[in-house]
Design an enzyme around this catalytic site. Structure first.
Site, PDB file in Angstrom:
ATOM      1  N   GLY A   1      51.059  42.279  28.777  1.00 54.16           N
ATOM      2  CA  GLY A   1      49.919  43.156  30.231  1.00 54.16           C
ATOM      3  C   GLY A   1      49.045  42.001  30.245  1.00 54.16           C
ATOM      4  CB  CYS A   2      47.027  41.239  33.012  1.00 51.65           C
ATOM      5  SG  CYS A   2      46.599  43.084  33.420  1.00 51.65           S
ATOM      6  CE1 TYR A   3      40.730  45.479  33.309  1.00 51.49           C
ATOM      7  CE2 TYR A   3      43.181  46.762  33.391  1.00 51.49           C
ATOM      8  CZ  TYR A   3      42.541  46.509  34.150  1.00 51.49           C
ATOM      9  OH  TYR A   3      40.856  46.265  34.592  1.00 51.49           O
TER      10      TYR A   3
ATOM     11  CB  THR B   1      47.330  38.930  27.861  1.00 48.79           C
ATOM     12  OG1 THR B   1      48.836  39.020  28.010  1.00 48.79           O
ATOM     13  CG2 THR B   1      47.173  36.972  27.769  1.00 48.79           C
ATOM     14  CB  ALA B   2      42.447  39.222  29.677  1.00 50.28           C
TER      15      ALA B   2
END
Length: 327
Positions: free
Chosen positions: A146-148, A150-151
């Site tokens: 997921g994007c969150y 990953t970051a």
């Protein structure tokens, strides 16, 4: 000879970003694009593709998808399982954008729906290249993070052994992270000149961060009035004295898509790229870590292509965008 590629879910934001990357990829060729309905043309839905990439969108069909070397499933959770169950019986590699194969079954079912493919769940590899590169090389089923997560994980994991107690994650994302479907939060009058938290503590990505880090996570996402980009601020207590920047530099010294910064990071510098920019500092035993990514690229489509490159034995930076949108 180029590898033939299918994209399922080609009309969503992640699908469009995939097309933009893959039309210039030296080793992949988009043979077929699919959606749940089919019957449209991509250049009619998105006029920017006129004269650049023109193709009919087919209705998703397992037999047709299976004719390709590689498929990207840019579809919602639950939907992906229906495809994977069948496609794992075929000679095709799969990159799944959904949450269906990212989590252990217990965690998935607590935050999503009942899992119907436990057999293949155990075969999937979590696609964070900096931490699972060798496993990615040998898998047929890749769970794109997921994007969150990953970051957050890229900023958090280097400090895992030094953290004492709970971690607090203040996350902010552009509106494109919510996808194309309109809801109350993404209407212009709601988000314009505004910012707010949504699903604090209980957001679905919190369990992904917790499972992959093994830490106690308090995760609070916010919606920003921008199209793309994501910023994460991590707060934690330390067990011992450390030099945060030196730890980051050592951990990521050979990583092509991680940039360690000497001051707090900004979203604009990563928009349009696969980079994750990271800054960290401490105040006594308090740690602050700051990361940014493009939520549609490093948080979805460009990371998916990096993973596909690794799965196919190519250089992982092949065809990957690395220049931010300027200005």
């Amino acid at each position: 000879m180029k590898k033939s590629v299918a994209i399922v879910g080609a009309t969503g934001y992640a699908g469009i970003e995939l097309i933009k990357i893959l039309i210039n990829h030296p080793k992949f060729e988009i043979k077929t694009i699919f959606s749940s309905k089919g019957g449209e043309r991509i250049e009619e839905l998105y006029p920017a593709f006129k004269g650049v990439f023109e193709k009919e969108i087919k209705k998703a069909d397992i037999a047709q998808i299976a004719k390709h070397d590689l498929v990207f499933l840019a579809v919602p959770h639950k939907t992906a399982m229906d495809f994977v169950i069948e496609l794992m019986n075929e000679d095709i590699k799969i990159v799944d954008f959904s949450a269906d194969y990212r989590l252990i079954q217990e965690n998935y079912e607590a935050f999503y729906v009942k899992h119907t493919d436990s057999k293949n769940l155990s075969k999937a590899v979590y696609g964070l290249p900096e931490y699972f590169r060798e496993d990615i090389r040998n898998t047929r089923l890749l769970a794109n993070p997921g994007c969150y997560p990953t970051a957050t994980l890229l900023g958090l994991l280097p400090f895992k052994e030094y953290i004492d107690g709970a971690v607090f994650v203040d996350a902010k994302s552009g509106v494109s992270g919510a996808g194309k479907k309109l809801n109350e939060n993404t209407q212009y009058v709601s988000i314009n000149e505004n910012m707010f938290a949504y699903n604090p503590i209980n957001h679905r990505h919190s369990i992904e961060i917790k499972e992959k880090s093994g830490l106690d996570i308090n995760f609070v996402p916010h919606l920003l009035p921008i199209t793309r980009g994501m910023m994460i601020s991590i707060y934690a207590n330390l067990k011992e004295d450390i030099d945060p920047i030196e730890i980051l530099k050592e951990k990521y010294k050979n990583e092509p898509f991680i940039r360690i910064k000497d001051k707090p990071v900004d979203i604009k510098s990563v928009a349009g790229t696969n980079f994750c920019d990271i800054f960290a500092m401490k105040n006594g035993n308090s740690l602050f870590v700051n990361t940014t990514i493009d939520n549609l690229l490093r948080g979805a489509s460009s990371q998916a292509v990096v993973n596909a490159n690794i799965m196919m034995g190519y250089e992982e930076n092949m065809g990957i965008p690395n220049i931010a949108y300027i200005p």
